[in-house]
Design a protein around this motif. Structure first.
Motif, PDB file in Angstrom:
ATOM      1  N   THR A  92      42.682  37.988  32.607  1.00 31.35           N
ATOM      2  CA  THR A  92      42.310  36.733  33.267  1.00 31.35           C
ATOM      3  C   THR A  92      41.405  35.892  32.381  1.00 31.35           C
ATOM      4  OG1 THR A  92      42.484  37.767  35.451  1.00 31.35           O
ATOM      5  CG2 THR A  92      41.174  35.746  35.283  1.00 31.35           C
ATOM      6  N   ALA A  93      40.417  36.535  31.761  1.00 28.40           N
ATOM      7  CA  ALA A  93      39.460  35.807  30.926  1.00 28.40           C
ATOM      8  C   ALA A  93      40.141  35.186  29.713  1.00 28.40           C
ATOM      9  CB  ALA A  93      38.338  36.740  30.485  1.00 28.40           C
ATOM     10  N   VAL A  94      41.012  35.952  29.042  1.00 27.08           N
ATOM     11  CA  VAL A  94      41.674  35.453  27.837  1.00 27.08           C
ATOM     12  C   VAL A  94      42.658  34.342  28.175  1.00 27.08           C
ATOM     13  CG1 VAL A  94      43.239  36.059  25.950  1.00 27.08           C
ATOM     14  CG2 VAL A  94      41.358  37.603  26.561  1.00 27.08           C
ATOM     15  N   VAL A  95      43.456  34.540  29.203  1.00 28.36           N
ATOM     16  CA  VAL A  95      44.440  33.518  29.578  1.00 28.36           C
ATOM     17  C   VAL A  95      43.735  32.218  29.961  1.00 28.36           C
ATOM     18  CG1 VAL A  95      46.187  32.885  31.286  1.00 28.36           C
ATOM     19  CG2 VAL A  95      46.238  35.158  30.224  1.00 28.36           C
ATOM     20  N   PRO A 108      53.191  34.426  31.048  1.00 28.02           N
ATOM     21  CA  PRO A 108      54.321  35.150  31.650  1.00 28.02           C
ATOM     22  C   PRO A 108      53.853  36.060  32.779  1.00 28.02           C
ATOM     23  CG  PRO A 108      54.421  35.241  29.252  1.00 28.02           C
ATOM     24  CD  PRO A 108      53.081  34.688  29.608  1.00 28.02           C
ATOM     25  N   THR A 109      54.725  36.234  33.748  1.00 30.30           N
ATOM     26  CA  THR A 109      54.381  37.121  34.863  1.00 30.30           C
ATOM     27  C   THR A 109      54.307  38.565  34.404  1.00 30.30           C
ATOM     28  OG1 THR A 109      55.470  35.624  36.415  1.00 30.30           O
ATOM     29  CG2 THR A 109      55.072  37.881  37.162  1.00 30.30           C
ATOM     30  N   ASP A 110      55.232  38.948  33.548  1.00 34.35           N
ATOM     31  CA  ASP A 110      55.259  40.318  33.051  1.00 34.35           C
ATOM     32  C   ASP A 110      54.016  40.580  32.203  1.00 34.35           C
ATOM     33  OD1 ASP A 110      56.931  42.870  32.414  1.00 34.35           O
ATOM     34  OD2 ASP A 110      56.220  42.113  30.460  1.00 34.35           O
ATOM     35  N   ALA A 111      53.302  41.649  32.495  1.00 30.29           N
ATOM     36  CA  ALA A 111      52.040  41.932  31.822  1.00 30.29           C
ATOM     37  C   ALA A 111      52.228  42.177  30.333  1.00 30.29           C
ATOM     38  CB  ALA A 111      51.357  43.130  32.474  1.00 30.29           C
TER      39      ALA A 111
END
Length: 543
Positions: A92-95, A108-111
Motif C-alpha cells: 500500500t505504501a509503495v503503490v 494490478p489486482t494480482d499481487a
C-alpha cells in the motif's frame, strides 16, 4: 519535537543516504512466480550497517523489507527473482508513493504482477545512483522512503553487527534520534540482502560547532582571552551542516549560546555569514535574555544575502556567527573564569520535525584583581594610609589604542586619571583589570614619607597560548623602575599584589634652628672683630 505521521504510524528516521545505487542494486530479474502473492519463508542473508561519525555507533536502524525474492550473486552484483511484496502494508505504501509520482499508474489486482510492476517502476525512476549518492529531498527515492518508513513491519538493526534478514530488497533508515546529542540519521539506504553478506555505510555526518574568542588586535582567534571591565572582545562561532543536507526539505539550524552572568553581548554587533556571504537578518531571528542568546534559522536552505538573493547552502557549507561581548560587574576573577558555551540545534531527521544537538564548545574570558600594599620600609609591620596612586596603561595586553588610558575605580579604562587611596590597612584593591604593563605613580605620599619613583608593573598570562578552554591558567607579575617595589601573582586566585615601601623624611628638625643660626652668626662676628683688632695692633707696632 512533533513528528509526522504516516499510515497512523510514527516516523522514526533521521538522515537517509543511498549506499547501493538502485540502478545497480535493483538489477531485478523480470522472471517471477505468478502464483506467489506475498513473501513465503525462505533463505536469509546478512547485512551490516556501519556508523559514520559522532555518537551514531549507539544509534539503531530500522530495516523495512519491500520485496521478497530469491537473491543470486552474479557478475559482482545481485539479482532478485520471484519477486513478491513483503506484506500488504508495504504494498500500500509503495503503490501510493508511485501514484503520487505518476497519477496514471494503475496497480494490478494480482499481487505478484503488482510487485513486478512496482519493481520496474522503481528501477526506471531511480537512476544514476551509486554507493555514495545522497538522495535529494525531491527525488522519487526519498519520497519512496518517506512512504515506507513508519509502517509497523520492520526489523531493528544495530550498527556494526551483522543482521540476518529474509532475502529480498530493503529500505534501511535510522530509528528515532529526536533530542539526541551528536547523533544524526542517514539518508535512505536501499539494499538487496541475500547471497553473500552485505556491508553498507550510513550516509551522513554529524554537524559540529566551534567557538573562539580574540584578544582584540591579536592575529588569530583562540580558546581564551583576558580583558578589563567593559572591554569588547570578538567572538566567533563556526557551525557545519549534515553531509546529506540535500535530503531535507527544510533544515532547522540554531546557535544556542549560554554566556555566563559576567558577560554582556552587544546585539548590534551580531552578524551571520554562510561560506563568507553575509546573511540578511530577515533570514533568522535573534532572541537574547541574561545568560542566553539564540540565533535561529527556521530553514537554513532558504537563507538570503543582504540583497535578497538566495544563498546556496550545501553539504560543505559553514555557518559563522560573530558578535562582541564585554565583561560586566558580575564577572568573576581569573581561575574561576567567565565561560561562554554554545551548541547547535539542528534538523536530524529528514521528512520529520525531529531535532538533534551538537556537543557544546566553549571559550573563556579571564580578568584579574590588583592589590597594592603600602608599608614603612624600615618597619614592614607598619601599614601606611593616605597614599595616593594612579595606574596608567603603558603597553596594553590586547589593543594599543588603550595605551595612555587610566584604570578607573571599577577596573575599566578611561581618559582621566583616577587616584586610588590606601586605607587604614595600607591597601588598594581594584577588580576586573587586564594583563599588560601599567605605570604606577605615587601622587601623594603619606605624611612624613617620601614618595617612591614611578615604576612599571607587567602582568602576564597564557590565555593566547591555550589550545583548549580547559587549559590551566598561568599568571605572573614583574616590576621595573624602583627598588622599593616587589610583585607577586597567584593564578588560582587571579590576583596580582604590589608591595610598595616608603622611606621617612630625614631633614633636621626646625626646633632650635634659628638659635643655632644666631649663635653661628654671633660667633662669626666675634672672630671677625678679633681679627680686625689684631691687625691694627700689628700695624701700630711697625710704625
Amino acid at each position: 519535537m512533533p513528528r509526522k505521521v504516516k499510515n497512523m504510524e510514527h516516523k522514526g528516521i533521521a538522515r537517509k543516504a543511498v549506499t547501493a545505487g538502485l540502478a545497480a542494486a535493483m538489477a531485478l530479474s523480470m522472471a517471477f512466480t505468478p502464483a506467489v502473492a506475498l513473501a513465503a519463508p525462505g533463505a536469509t542473508g546478512q547485512i551490516t550497517v556501519t556508523a559514520d561519525s559522532g555518537d551514531n555507533a549507539s544509534t539503531k536502524y530500522s530495516a523495512y523489507q519491500i520485496f521478497a525474492g530469491d537473491v543470486v550473486d552474479k557478475d559482482g552484483s545481485k539479482t532478485v527473482a520471484n519477486i513478491a511484496w513483503a506484506n500488504d502494508s508495504v504494498r500500500t505504501a509503495v503503490v501510493n508513493a508511485i501514484k503520487a509520482e505518476d497519477s496514471s499508474y494503475a496497480d494490478p489486482t494480482d499481487a505478484s504482477a503488482s510487485a513486478q510492476q512496482a519493481a520496474e517502476f522503481i528501477n526506471a525512476h531511480i537512476t544514476g545512483t551509486n554507493n555514495t549518492t545522497i538522495l535529494d529531498n525531491a527525488s522519487f527515492g526519498n519520497k519512496l522512503a518517506d512512504a515506507v518508513d513508519g509502517i509497523a513491519d520492520k526489523t531493528t538493526v544495530t550498527p556494526g553487527t551483522a543482521a540476518s534478514l529474509p532475502e529480498g530488497y530493503y529500505l534501511i533508515v535510522t530509528a528515532d534520534v529526536n533530542g539526541k546529542v551528536d547523533q544524526n540519521g542517514t539518508s535512505p539506504i536501499f539494499a538487496i540482502v541475500g547471497g553473500s553478506a552485505v556491508t553498507v555505510k550510513e550516509k551522513t555526518t554529524v554537524p559540529t560547532v566551534e567557538k573562539q574568542i580574540k584578544d582584540d588586535d591579536a592575529a588569530n582567534f583562540g580558546k581564551a582571552a583576558s580583558s578589563e571591565l567593559g572591554k569588547k572582545l570578538d567572538y566567533q562561532i563556526t557551525g557545519t551542516v549534515a553531509s546529506n543536507l540535500a535530503t531535507y526539505n527544510t533544515y532547522y539550524y540554531a546557535f544556542k549560546d549560554t554566556p555566563s552572568a559576567g558577560l554582556d553581548i552587544d546585539q548590534s554587533t551580531i552578524h551571520v555569514t554562510i561560506d563568507g556571504t553575509e546573511v540578511d537578518p530577515s533570514s533568522y531571528t535573534v532572541a537574547a535574555t541574561p545568560g542566553s542568546l539564540s540565533v535561529e534559522f527556521q530553514d537554513l536552505k532558504a537563507a538570503k544575502n543582504t540583497k535578497g538573493a538566495a544563498i546556496s547552502v550545501n553539504a560543505t557549507s559553514k555557518v559563522v556567527l560573530t558578535y562582541q561581548a564585554s565583561l560586566n560587574a558580575n564577572s568573576v576573577i581569573a581561575s574561576q573564569d567567565n565561560p561562554n558555551e554554545v551548541h547547535v540545534e539542528y534538523s536530524n531527521n529528514p521528512n520529520t520535525d525531529q531535532h538533534g544537538f551538537t556537543k557544546p564548545d566553549k571559550v573563556k574570558d579571564y580578568t584579574y584583581k590588583l592589590g597594592l600594599v603600602k608599608k614603612d620600609k624600615q618597619n614592614q609591620s607598619r601599614a601606611l594610609s593616605g597614599a595616593k596612586f594612579t595606574l596608567q596603561v603603558k603597553n596594553a595586553d590586547n589593543t594599543s589604542g588603550d595605551n595612555g588610558k587610566y584604570v578607573q575605580a571599577d577596573g575599566s579604562l578611561g581618559n582621566t586619571a583616577h587616584e586610588f587611596t590606601t586605607g587604614t590597612d595600607g591597601t588598594i584593591s581594584v577588580d576586573h583589570i587586564d594583563a599588560g604593563t601599567y605605570t604606577v605613580k605615587e601622587t601623594v605620599a603619606p605624611k612624613g614619607y617620601e614618595p617612591v619613583s614611578d615604576f612599571d608593573v607587567t602582568i602576564t598570562d597564557n590565555t593566547k597560548d591555550m589550545s583548549t578552554a580547559d587549559d590551566a591558567l598561568t599568571l605572573s607579575a614583574a616590576s621595573t623602575g624602583s627598588q622599593d617595589v616587589k610583585t607577586s601573582a597567584d593564578a588560582n586566585k587571579g590576583t596580582v599584589t604590589i608591595m610598595v615601601s616608603d622611606v621617612k623624611n630625614n631633614g633636621l628638625p626646625l626646633t632650635g634652628q634659628s638659635g643655632l643660626m644666631v649663635t653661628v652668626l654671633v660667633g662669626g662676628a666675634i672672630v671677625a672683630a678679633s681679627a680686625t683688632a689684631m691687625a691694627k695692633r700689628k700695624k701700630s707696632a711697625r710704625e
